[in-house]
Design a protein around this motif. Structure first.
Motif, PDB file in Angstrom:
ATOM      1  N   GLY A  28       0.831  -1.202   0.000  1.00 45.09           N
ATOM      2  CA  GLY A  28       0.000   0.000   0.000  1.00 45.09           C
ATOM      3  C   GLY A  28       0.855   1.237   0.000  1.00 45.09           C
ATOM      4  N   ASN A  29       0.157   2.341   0.221  1.00 41.94           N
ATOM      5  CA  ASN A  29       0.793   3.635   0.203  1.00 41.94           C
ATOM      6  C   ASN A  29       1.191   4.000   1.626  1.00 41.94           C
ATOM      7  OD1 ASN A  29       1.195   6.422   0.221  1.00 41.94           O
ATOM      8  ND2 ASN A  29      -0.087   6.653  -1.596  1.00 41.94           N
ATOM      9  N   ASP A  31       2.118   6.817   2.920  1.00 36.96           N
ATOM     10  CA  ASP A  31       1.440   8.041   3.351  1.00 36.96           C
ATOM     11  C   ASP A  31       0.067   7.729   3.918  1.00 36.96           C
ATOM     12  OD1 ASP A  31       3.022  10.196   3.170  1.00 36.96           O
ATOM     13  OD2 ASP A  31       2.533  10.664   1.081  1.00 36.96           O
ATOM     14  N   LYS A  32      -0.653   6.894   3.175  1.00 38.42           N
ATOM     15  CA  LYS A  32      -2.022   6.585   3.595  1.00 38.42           C
ATOM     16  C   LYS A  32      -2.017   5.858   4.922  1.00 38.42           C
ATOM     17  CE  LYS A  32      -4.892   6.476  -0.485  1.00 38.42           C
ATOM     18  NZ  LYS A  32      -5.429   5.636  -1.539  1.00 38.42           N
ATOM     19  N   LYS A 169       1.091  14.898   3.060  1.00 37.90           N
ATOM     20  CA  LYS A 169       2.115  14.136   2.334  1.00 37.90           C
ATOM     21  C   LYS A 169       3.351  14.087   3.224  1.00 37.90           C
ATOM     22  CE  LYS A 169       0.091  13.841  -1.879  1.00 37.90           C
ATOM     23  NZ  LYS A 169      -1.206  13.425  -1.304  1.00 37.90           N
TER      24      LYS A 169
END
Lengths: 175, 156
Positions: A28-29, A31-32, A169
């Motif tokens: 996954g990301n 940041d998320k 971010k």
């Protein structure tokens, strides 16, 4: 995405270098993921200086239950992520507000709750002792209007703050 | 005891130090006394067996533009009567004796009057600002007070 161990079937471990049959991998990301962690555990500092504090207590109590958003109260700034400024800030209190804010660890957020903390409210005109808005002292993320705001309004403010945190971010190059 | 009787008793004991009785339109009625005799009259009102004013309900500063005043609202829990005591002070350097050794509750209220009006209570055991910061300039409830523009770099 998780890999179902049943799909790889029983048998000896896969060759070195690849992941074993017991491994669960999630791609996954980052940041998320970080933002999800941060917005789901917004521990707020108990900082009630006036009648907005009563509504803050209501929001934390069982009927409105801020706990379900991961927001629980802390009695010390050193364990807090969020400062809910609930009430009038006088000039005598101003230095203490700044001190408490500086004691909070990064990342930290501020919700200005109620008219007094937003602008000075009913004390805006002809008051020598009230600070005309807590944003003169510390940076504010979300303003919640009301005198005092109902717990629903405060919860709305916290959800707005969660949406702000979702936009952050963490790995972007600093300009 | 009626205010008139109280005033007569005080004049009997202290003579001209009790100036007048403000009875009409005042509730409670006020015995106006000269400021330098506030403490001895307060002790008399507290200790006299007929008076027994054992409770200081309220101590206030007042700004009448041409002069200041300090008012004392007294109540007797054992006898059940009330009276006010008032002392007028000059505009320049207002000061009068403290009554915190008569009623300890007076201390906080004297500090408030000192903080907001600049009235000095001589002989008080702890006369500091109580509401405003220690380094505040001026006394904000005076009619001629000018608001400062900044305090500690924050706009007022």
């Amino acid at each position: 995405m998780s890999q179902d161990p049943a799909q790889s079937g029983p048998g000896p471990a896969a060759s070195p270098g690849s992941l074993g049959p017991e491994a669960h991998v999630m791609v996954g990301n980052a940041d998320k993921f970080i933002n999800w962690c941060r917005r789901s555990s917004l521990w707020y500092l108990l900082f009630a200086t006036a009648c907005c504090g009563i509504e803050l207590m209501q929001a934390g109590a069982s009927r409105y239950d801020l706990d379900r958003f991961g927001a629980v109260f802390r009695a010390t700034p050193r364990q807090s992520d969020l400062m809910i400024v609930a009430g009038t800030i006088t000039h005598k209190m101003a230095s203490r507000v700044i001190r408490l804010y500086e004691q909070m660890p990064e990342p930290k957020y501020v919700i200005s709750m109620g008219s007094c903390a937003n602008t000075g409210g009913p004390f805006y005109k002809d008051s020598y002792c009230v600070v005309k808005g807590v944003d003169l002292l510390i940076p504010v993320d979300v303003y919640v209007p009301g005198c005092p705001p109902r717990p629903e309004a405060l919860i709305d403010g916290i959800i707005k703050l969660q949406k702000i945190i979702d936009q952050k971010k963490n790995f972007a190059a600093k300009a | 005891m009626e205010p008139k009787e109280i005033f007569e008793k005080v004049t009997e004991k202290f003579g001209g130090k009790a100036v007048e009785l403000q009875g009409e339109g005042f509730r409670p009625a006020f015995v106006v006394v000269s400021p330098e005799s506030v403490r001895e009259i307060a002790l008399f009102l507290r200790d006299d067996p007929a008076m027994k004013f054992d409770s200081l309900m309220c101590l206030s500063g007042v700004d009448y533009k041409d002069r200041f005043a300090v008012t004392y609202h007294l109540h007797s829990l054992s006898v059940g009567h009330q009276i006010g005591v008032k002392a007028y002070l000059p505009r320049e350097a207002p000061s009068l004796p403290s009554v915190d050794m008569v009623w300890p509750a007076a201390n906080f209220q004297e500090r408030e009057a000192f903080d907001l009006y600049g009235i000095v209570f001589e002989g008080s055991w702890d006369l500091r600002r109580i509401l405003l910061p220690e380094d505040w300039e001026g006394h904000p409830l005076r009619k001629d007070y000018k608001y400062p523009e900044f305090y500690n770099g924050i706009k007022v």
